[in-house]
Design a protein around this motif. Structure first.
Motif: not given
Length: 357
Positions: A78-79, A133-137, A154-161, A320-324
């Motif tokens: 889930k996102i 949730a795996d990531g957040m927009i 996590l910097g650029a690897k953070a699952p937040v967009v 973008l989030l899925l790419a991260i």
């Protein structure tokens, strides 16, 4: 004795140390193992105990080690998308695009309406370290504390967009348009028609969209030597705020002959105020909006507006989030194209002001 330990724990954390599960355990009076289970597998802990642990974690500002979390193979599938105002039709197409992209990748979408409330934003963000949730927009312009901490770790690897309300200080990937350039294009259209006195109906002062669009509007006014005659009126992107703003500036002496609104919703409010005041659009007054909502072409008259690719913003933000999440390299920013759509709500200014009151 327990109270003393709690006071000491909070004091230490305030001095700059990160809270740990051991701090929470001391606070609640349970074992560290119980805290760990409550935060990672809440169904394994009694509801009352879980509630006390969650309250303690929030009070102490605890954020699980996001780096360790991302190493887990288990995913929720889930996102999360947080929206400042679900009632604003601007977000509908963005959500539609994000949902389509997520579904195509096998992800479900969780939607959170934050109603511009920081507390609600934080509650939704806490779903990330809990593996809900795996990531957040984020479609708003703020990052709640839990999301900020994940980004810090996590910097650029953070699952937040971020989508649409771009703020470079957040330091996260974002999909947006060049709002300053778009606003300047709208103002150039009005100056090109011959308008000299223009009202700008903006948003909340702390909103980055407001600041960027106001920057573009002022740049155009300055280039035409009209900065002194530019009238900036605050709003909140809603129909009501557009109506109230127009009711004020149209009742003034030397009233403006045109308005550039930072949302189509506010432009609709300005059109309604003109109707109620007996001011004909565009013969006596011109109106430009921003967004190009689906309904804008059906207004009377059809609305001249800045069109931005709302659905594409949602698609790109989800990708973008899925790419991260897939450990792919992603650009920090994606700037999409905009266009000015000229319709029937703008024309050269009248020879006489629309109102003199």
């Amino acid at each position: 004795m327990i109270a003393t330990r709690v006071v000491h724990c909070i004091a230490r954390i305030r001095d700059g140390d990160m809270a740990t599960i051991y701090d929470i355990a001391k606070h609640v009076g349970v074992s560290a193992g119980t805290v760990s289970r409550a935060l990672s597998r809440p169904e394994k802990v009694l509801p009352d105990t879980r509630r006390r642990i969650e309250e303690a974690a929030a009070a102490l500002g605890y954020v699980p080690n996001a780096s360790a979390r991302t190493l887990k193979t288990q995913r929720s599938g889930k996102i999360l998308i947080t929206v400042p105002d679900i009632g604003n039709p601007f977000f509908a197409q963005i959500l539609k695009g994000a949902e389509e992209a997520a579904q195509a990748a096998g992800y479900a979408v969780l939607l959170g309406d934050t109603e511009h409330q920081a507390e609600r934003e934080e509650r939704y963000a806490q779903m990330l370290p809990r593996n809900q949730a795996d990531g957040m927009i984020v479609l708003g312009h703020r990052l709640p504390p839990t999301a900020r901490e994940i980004v810090r770790q996590l910097g650029a690897k953070a699952p937040v967009v971020n989508g649409c309300e771009f703020d470079p200080t957040l330091g996260i990937p974002s999909v947006h348009i060049d709002n300053a350039a778009a606003a300047r294009a709208a103002m150039e259209h009005l100056y090109g028609l011959g308008h000299a006195r223009i009202a700008v109906v903006g948003g909340p002062p702390d909103n980055p969209l407001h600041r960027q669009r106001l920057e573009g509007a002022r740049a155009a006014a300055s280039a035409h030597g009209r900065l002194d005659s530019l009238r900036a009126v605050p709003g909140d992107f809603s129909v009501e705020s557009g109506y109230q703003a127009a009711a004020r500036f149209l009742a003034e002496g030397s009233a403006p002959t045109a308005a550039f609104c930072f949302s189509d919703q506010m432009a609709l409010g300005v059109l309604a105020a003109c109707r109620d005041l007996g001011i004909r659009v565009p013969e006596q007054f011109s109106v430009v909006g921003f967004d190009d909502l689906a309904s804008s072409r059906y207004l009377s008259p059809p609305l001249t507006t800045v069109s931005q690719p709302m659905r594409e913003i949602g698609v790109r933000a989800a990708r973008l989030l899925l790419a991260i999440l897939g450990a792919e390299d992603v650009p920090l920013q994606q700037t999409l194209d905009f266009s000015l759509v000229q319709r029937g709500s703008t024309a050269p200014p009248p020879l006489d002001p629309p109102v003199e009151r």
